[in-house]
Design a protein around this motif. Sequence first.
Motif, PDB file in Angstrom:
ATOM      1  N   TYR A  95      -1.170  -8.638  -7.324  1.00  0.00           N
ATOM      2  CA  TYR A  95      -1.381  -7.550  -6.202  1.00  0.00           C
ATOM      3  C   TYR A  95      -2.251  -6.395  -7.296  1.00  0.00           C
ATOM      4  N   ARG A 121      -7.972  -2.012  -1.660  1.00  0.00           N
ATOM      5  CA  ARG A 121      -7.250  -0.747  -2.077  1.00  0.00           C
ATOM      6  C   ARG A 121      -5.744  -1.230  -3.037  1.00  0.00           C
ATOM      7  N   ARG A 176       1.451   2.225  -6.972  1.00  0.00           N
ATOM      8  CA  ARG A 176       0.042   1.512  -7.085  1.00  0.00           C
ATOM      9  C   ARG A 176      -0.859   3.188  -6.943  1.00  0.00           C
ATOM     10  N   THR A 206      -4.858   4.664  -5.968  1.00  0.00           N
ATOM     11  CA  THR A 206      -6.406   4.322  -5.591  1.00  0.00           C
ATOM     12  C   THR A 206      -6.976   5.610  -5.802  1.00  0.00           C
ATOM     13  N   GLY A 240      -2.333  -1.777  -4.081  1.00  0.00           N
ATOM     14  CA  GLY A 240      -1.148  -2.515  -3.122  1.00  0.00           C
ATOM     15  C   GLY A 240      -1.706  -3.687  -2.300  1.00  0.00           C
ATOM     16  N   ASP A 241      -3.136  -3.910  -2.355  1.00  0.00           N
ATOM     17  CA  ASP A 241      -3.536  -5.342  -1.580  1.00  0.00           C
ATOM     18  C   ASP A 241      -3.363  -6.603  -2.561  1.00  0.00           C
ATOM     19  N   ARG A 273       0.930  -1.130   0.020  1.00  0.00           N
ATOM     20  CA  ARG A 273       0.024   0.004  -0.071  1.00  0.00           C
ATOM     21  C   ARG A 273       0.690   1.413  -0.017  1.00  0.00           C
ATOM     22  N   GLN A 274       2.160   0.984   0.262  1.00  0.00           N
ATOM     23  CA  GLN A 274       2.984   2.274   0.576  1.00  0.00           C
ATOM     24  C   GLN A 274       3.806   2.500  -0.754  1.00  0.00           C
TER      25      GLN A 274
END
Length: 467
Positions: free
Chosen positions: A446, A382, A372, A374, A384-385, A367-368
């Motif tokens: 991912y 989201r 990616r 969103t 990155g997941d 997620r960081q």
Amino acid sequence: MDRDTDVLVVGAGPTGLALGIDLARRGVAALVVERAEALFPGSRGKGIQPRTMEVFDDLGVLDAIRAAGGTYPVGMIWQDGRRAGEHRMFDAAEPSEDAPYTEPWMVPQWRTQRILRARLEELGGEVAFGREVVGLAQDQGGVRAEFASGEVLTARYAVAADGGRSTVRRLLGIGMTGETVDPNPTLVADVRISGLDRDNWHVFPPGEGGGFLAICPLAGTEDFQLVAQFPDGTAPDLSLEGIRKVVATRSHLAPECLTELRWASDFRPRAALADRFRSGRLFLAGDAAHVHSPAGGQGLNTSVQDAYNLGWKLGAVLRGGADAALLDSYEEERRPIAADVLGLSTRVHRGETRRGEATRQLGLGYRQSSTRETRTGPGPLRAGDRAPDGTVAGVRLFDAFRGPHWTLLALGGAQAPDPGGRIRVVQGPAPRTYGPGLYLVRPDGYVGWAADTAAGLPDYLARFGRC
């Protein structure tokens, strides 16, 4: 050996072989070289975690992995020659549509490597044995590797997958920061033994005879993996007679019950992380980048997922026309994951946490990451997941993801644009774990981009070349 290649992979362990497979299926010319004359012969990394099983599904080896192994047996604690109680090694979890693999699968490392090598060769790749790297140089055009034989090979990129004592890491001058998890030497050996059933992982707690002893049947073989700790600090005797003495001293078994020694090694559990995962055109992956305690079965799995992350990015740059800056995201994404997993395996080793949800590695994500994006939360997922499994309009999502391509999911009435290229589109009702919206799934499973509408999608895709 005197020839050029796109990617030189140093080390034919699970990391190097998995990377070789991923590059081969993308049409990237790669050569895997190995200092030894054959594949590693021992069982050492025997636990395949659920997330790695998903990776192996995509790489085309899951059926062979499942056929070669089995589930972990229940631990049986012995005391004074009697069964004193059972011990569950892992917290139980039921499979679900979004996570079909929830238990670790036991496969001796040597069998995993044989399966990966066979798949690599099926795809046209190869392993060159007896090739020890002794020198490296690089410039803006590529990498020059010199071997102990005097042979030289040039490549556009190189990857060190040559283990915790990595020669490549040393040649690059990259340090490792870490700690000793346990100062006591530990023996691990593959043996043939009589007098114990194969339905249990046999555990003999420390007593007057010395330290801890565990004897685990290796699924799919006639062997047992024996692990013994030496709290007095003495180096273990790795001979057949030495290990027989350990068994006789710490259990109710007679020395002659150990009938054959097939492989043995010793180590002191430690945790260490490379200061960098990249130096120019050279990358570190697997144990060359992070060294784990074996507790919790995290090392091999984290290593294979390094390869899975790096493979599609090298393919995008070398075959898809993506900007080379994409390769910066390898360290950005994988080093924090490795640091977190190192902490987890150390806590498991010290008995501070159990083997459970975290050790399955299904919750790891990016997620960081700068790769990616969103836009207005379309649902619980989201960018990155990990992209969960599921069924959309009769299509199993893991079947749709399988292969070296990107996948665009248009769920719950979201309108799917024509993304062009080699992107597969799946459209239909939204599974609970996704929610309605558009989800662009990367080649490594991912979510890279998630939004309510397709606005901005072409610009995002342009970052990755010809997807």
